[in-house]
Design an enzyme around this catalytic site. Structure first.
Site, PDB file in Angstrom:
ATOM      1  NE  ARG A 115      36.946  -3.773 -13.776  1.00 63.31           N
ATOM      2  CZ  ARG A 115      36.384  -2.806 -14.239  1.00 63.31           C
ATOM      3  NH1 ARG A 115      35.654  -1.964 -13.508  1.00 63.31           N
ATOM      4  NH2 ARG A 115      36.556  -2.330 -15.473  1.00 63.31           N
ATOM      5  CD  GLN A 120      44.984  -6.442 -15.203  1.00 64.17           C
ATOM      6  OE1 GLN A 120      45.782  -6.940 -15.495  1.00 64.17           O
ATOM      7  NE2 GLN A 120      45.087  -4.958 -15.056  1.00 64.17           N
ATOM      8  CG  ASP A 123      37.703  -6.219 -16.231  1.00 63.08           C
ATOM      9  OD1 ASP A 123      36.437  -6.004 -16.685  1.00 63.08           O
ATOM     10  OD2 ASP A 123      38.257  -5.440 -15.659  1.00 63.08           O
ATOM     11  CB  SER A 126      38.392  -3.839 -18.679  1.00 62.03           C
ATOM     12  OG  SER A 126      38.345  -3.525 -17.465  1.00 62.03           O
ATOM     13  CE1 TYR A 226      33.722  -0.899 -11.195  1.00 59.33           C
ATOM     14  CE2 TYR A 226      34.058  -2.307  -9.435  1.00 59.33           C
ATOM     15  CZ  TYR A 226      33.834  -1.926 -10.762  1.00 59.33           C
ATOM     16  OH  TYR A 226      33.989  -3.207 -11.509  1.00 59.33           O
TER      17      TYR A 226
HETATM   18  P1  NAD Z   1      33.319   3.177 -14.722  1.00 63.11           P
HETATM   19  O1  NAD Z   1      32.754   2.690 -15.953  1.00 63.11           O
HETATM   20  O2  NAD Z   1      32.372   2.413 -13.352  1.00 63.11           O
HETATM   21  O3  NAD Z   1      33.087   4.608 -14.264  1.00 63.11           O
HETATM   22  C1  NAD Z   1      33.524   5.377 -15.284  1.00 63.11           C
HETATM   23  C2  NAD Z   1      34.437   6.422 -14.734  1.00 63.11           C
HETATM   24  O4  NAD Z   1      33.662   7.583 -14.193  1.00 63.11           O
HETATM   25  C3  NAD Z   1      35.313   6.103 -13.400  1.00 63.11           C
HETATM   26  O5  NAD Z   1      36.655   6.617 -13.893  1.00 63.11           O
HETATM   27  C4  NAD Z   1      34.672   7.029 -12.341  1.00 63.11           C
HETATM   28  O6  NAD Z   1      35.644   7.338 -11.587  1.00 63.11           O
HETATM   29  C5  NAD Z   1      34.047   8.056 -13.060  1.00 63.11           C
HETATM   30  N1  NAD Z   1      33.064   9.038 -12.355  1.00 63.11           N
HETATM   31  C6  NAD Z   1      32.088   8.605 -11.650  1.00 63.11           C
HETATM   32  N2  NAD Z   1      31.590   9.669 -11.042  1.00 63.11           N
HETATM   33  C7  NAD Z   1      31.839  10.788 -11.610  1.00 63.11           C
HETATM   34  C8  NAD Z   1      31.494  12.231 -11.773  1.00 63.11           C
HETATM   35  N3  NAD Z   1      30.631  12.805 -10.829  1.00 63.11           N
HETATM   36  N4  NAD Z   1      32.349  13.055 -12.221  1.00 63.11           N
HETATM   37  C9  NAD Z   1      33.371  12.443 -13.133  1.00 63.11           C
HETATM   38  N5  NAD Z   1      33.612  11.290 -13.273  1.00 63.11           N
HETATM   39  C10 NAD Z   1      32.950  10.405 -12.454  1.00 63.11           C
HETATM   40  O7  NAD Z   1      34.618   2.788 -14.403  1.00 63.11           O
HETATM   41  P2  NAD Z   1      35.770   1.445 -15.100  1.00 63.11           P
HETATM   42  O8  NAD Z   1      35.986   2.056 -16.354  1.00 63.11           O
HETATM   43  O9  NAD Z   1      34.889   0.387 -14.837  1.00 63.11           O
HETATM   44  O10 NAD Z   1      36.661   1.642 -14.086  1.00 63.11           O
HETATM   45  C11 NAD Z   1      36.469   1.861 -12.780  1.00 63.11           C
HETATM   46  C12 NAD Z   1      37.896   1.709 -11.902  1.00 63.11           C
HETATM   47  O11 NAD Z   1      38.372   0.353 -12.052  1.00 63.11           O
HETATM   48  C13 NAD Z   1      38.992   2.546 -12.675  1.00 63.11           C
HETATM   49  O12 NAD Z   1      39.794   3.082 -11.176  1.00 63.11           O
HETATM   50  C14 NAD Z   1      39.824   1.752 -13.160  1.00 63.11           C
HETATM   51  O13 NAD Z   1      41.072   2.198 -13.449  1.00 63.11           O
HETATM   52  C15 NAD Z   1      39.896   0.437 -12.480  1.00 63.11           C
HETATM   53  N6  NAD Z   1      39.946  -1.028 -13.353  1.00 63.11           N
HETATM   54  C16 NAD Z   1      40.873  -1.740 -12.686  1.00 63.11           C
HETATM   55  C17 NAD Z   1      41.279  -3.113 -13.543  1.00 63.11           C
HETATM   56  C18 NAD Z   1      42.107  -3.944 -12.946  1.00 63.11           C
HETATM   57  O14 NAD Z   1      42.788  -3.571 -11.952  1.00 63.11           O
HETATM   58  N7  NAD Z   1      41.865  -5.120 -13.502  1.00 63.11           N
HETATM   59  C19 NAD Z   1      40.605  -2.961 -14.763  1.00 63.11           C
HETATM   60  C20 NAD Z   1      39.741  -1.903 -15.156  1.00 63.11           C
HETATM   61  C21 NAD Z   1      39.539  -0.879 -14.244  1.00 63.11           C
END
Ligand code: NAD
Length: 372
Positions: A115, A120, A123, A126, A226
């Protein structure tokens, strides 16, 4: 270089790994593309559309680089050692990777791309989670027997729906934005402290479960962006707060995931029982066991008067745009190893994106790494 595009074969799958637009770009860069007949059926792109973009309709296994949506698309009996498979290969399913490895091919699972800012545009998690969050809310809105927005009419006033979103990653944030656009009142919970600002910026209310120990604070920071599993003490307090908010909710969208693990259980049966009849829960974690105890994967069921949606492939419901974004993710990823007008692959040895996503090479499965 010759690229082959396989037809989608997963259950309910309609997405395809190349669109006429990305084919045009590959052709412009001097690459040849062979696509299976009918591959674009699910996105209303005909063989003629692909031919007009410069592709040949034929046997994609004649190409070197095979572009797929999921592992079900690949006939491992037809793979050869010189093939390079690129797609969402479900890397936590070791048996699928072992099947690919037995051919001696090389394979890249795009779910494992880091990530980082540079990655990006590639990804896939996303691009597809964003669509899932949107489609989940629309599904809930059609199953919920009331309005989402507040309505003031001559025949009386209707209250806005109360939506709770559990997990505010990419899918959850899009679910919040979509529910807000439809006029619902939205609350959301996440383990990561950064989620508060993101939820509030979309007009949602953050369901606060304060951290009480250093262990809780440290776990909440996660790893590589994550979430990590939270300590039991925090999860217990979260369960109580979430149960109270869910009892007041009309619609719940759950999206909480921890990579490579079963989905955290956030909604117990008694919470479902406490909800008003006609309420809807859409569980986006259904494929990984569900955030709700009563979810049934790929089914819509009614329990205690609440409709539970366990659909596991929402992006395939918006297949044309999901494919457009996915195909561009793949095109960007291939940009790391294709050179214009060259028949050879130039796979860099020291690229973090390439190395993180390579799951099969030389007859061996490389993921998960030993000790990981
Ligand atoms: P994911 O699909 O792995 O999980 C979904 C969400 O569930 C996450 O926000 C996680 O914190 C949350 N979660 C896990 N356990 C939980 C609980 N017990 N109760 C409530 N919530 C809970 O997540 P994602 O959408 O793939 O995103 C993961 C991270 O990556 C985030 O921080 C996001 O901002 C980041 N991200 C970064 C980039 C980048 O910089 N290129 C791109 C996409 C996402």
């Amino acid at each position: 270089m010759r690229l082959g595009v396989l037809s989608p074969r997963g259950t309910g799958e309609k997405r395809v790994a190349a669109t006429p637009d990305t084919i045009k770009a590959y052709r412009k860069a001097g690459h040849e593309v062979i696509i299976e007949a009918g591959a674009g059926q699910g996105i209303a792109s005909s063989d003629a559309d692909y031919e007009a973009a410069g592709a040949t309709i034929g046997d994609p296994y004649q190409a070197t680089v095979l572009l797929v949506v999921g592992p079900a698309d690949v006939d491992s009996a037809r793979l050869r050692a010189e093939h390079v498979v690129v797609g969402m290969l479900d890397p936590y399913e070791s048996e699928g990777l072992d099947r690919l490895a037995s051919s001696g091919c090389q394979a890249f699972a795009l779910e494992l791309i880091p990530r980082t800012t540079r990655a990006q545009s590639m990804d896939v998690l996303s691009s597809q989670a964003n669509i899932a969050g949107y489609a989940a809310v629309l599904k809930a809105a059609t199953l919920y027997p009331r309005f989402f927005p507040m309505m003031m009419t001559a025949a009386g006033t209707v209250k806005a729906a109360r939506v709770v979103v559990l997990g505010a990653g990419v899918a959850g944030l899009q679910a919040i934005a979509t529910a807000r656009r439809l006029g619902a009142v939205v609350e959301a919970s996440d383990v990561r402290p950064a989620a508060r600002e993101q939820i509030e910026s979309l007009g949602g209310k953050f369901i606060d479960v304060p951290y009480e120990t250093d262990e809780e604070r440290e776990a909440a920071q996660g790893v590589g962006g994550y979430a990590r599993p939270m300590p039991a003490s925090w999860l217990q307090r979260q369960a109580a707060v979430v149960a109270a908010r869910c009892a007041q909710a009309d619609v719940i969208i759950t999206t909480a995931l921890i990579p490579g693990r079963p989905a955290p259980r956030l909604i117990a049966e008694d919470v479902v029982q406490s909800m008003r009849a006609g309420s809807v829960i859409v569980d986006l974690a259904a494929a990984r066991g569900g955030n709700c105890a009563l979810t049934e994967a790929d089914q819509i069921v009614e329990k205690h008067g609440v409709t539970l949606v366990g659909e596991t492939n929402f992006p395939a419901r918006v297949a044309a745009d999901a494919s457009a974004l996915y195909a561009r993710n793949i095109q960007q990823f291939l940009g790391l190893m294709l050179k214009d007008q060259s028949d050879e692959l130039h796979i860099p040895a020291d690229d973090d994106i390439v190395n993180a996503s390579r799951v099969v090479q030389g007859g061996k499965r490389l993921f998960p790494q030993q000790g990981a």
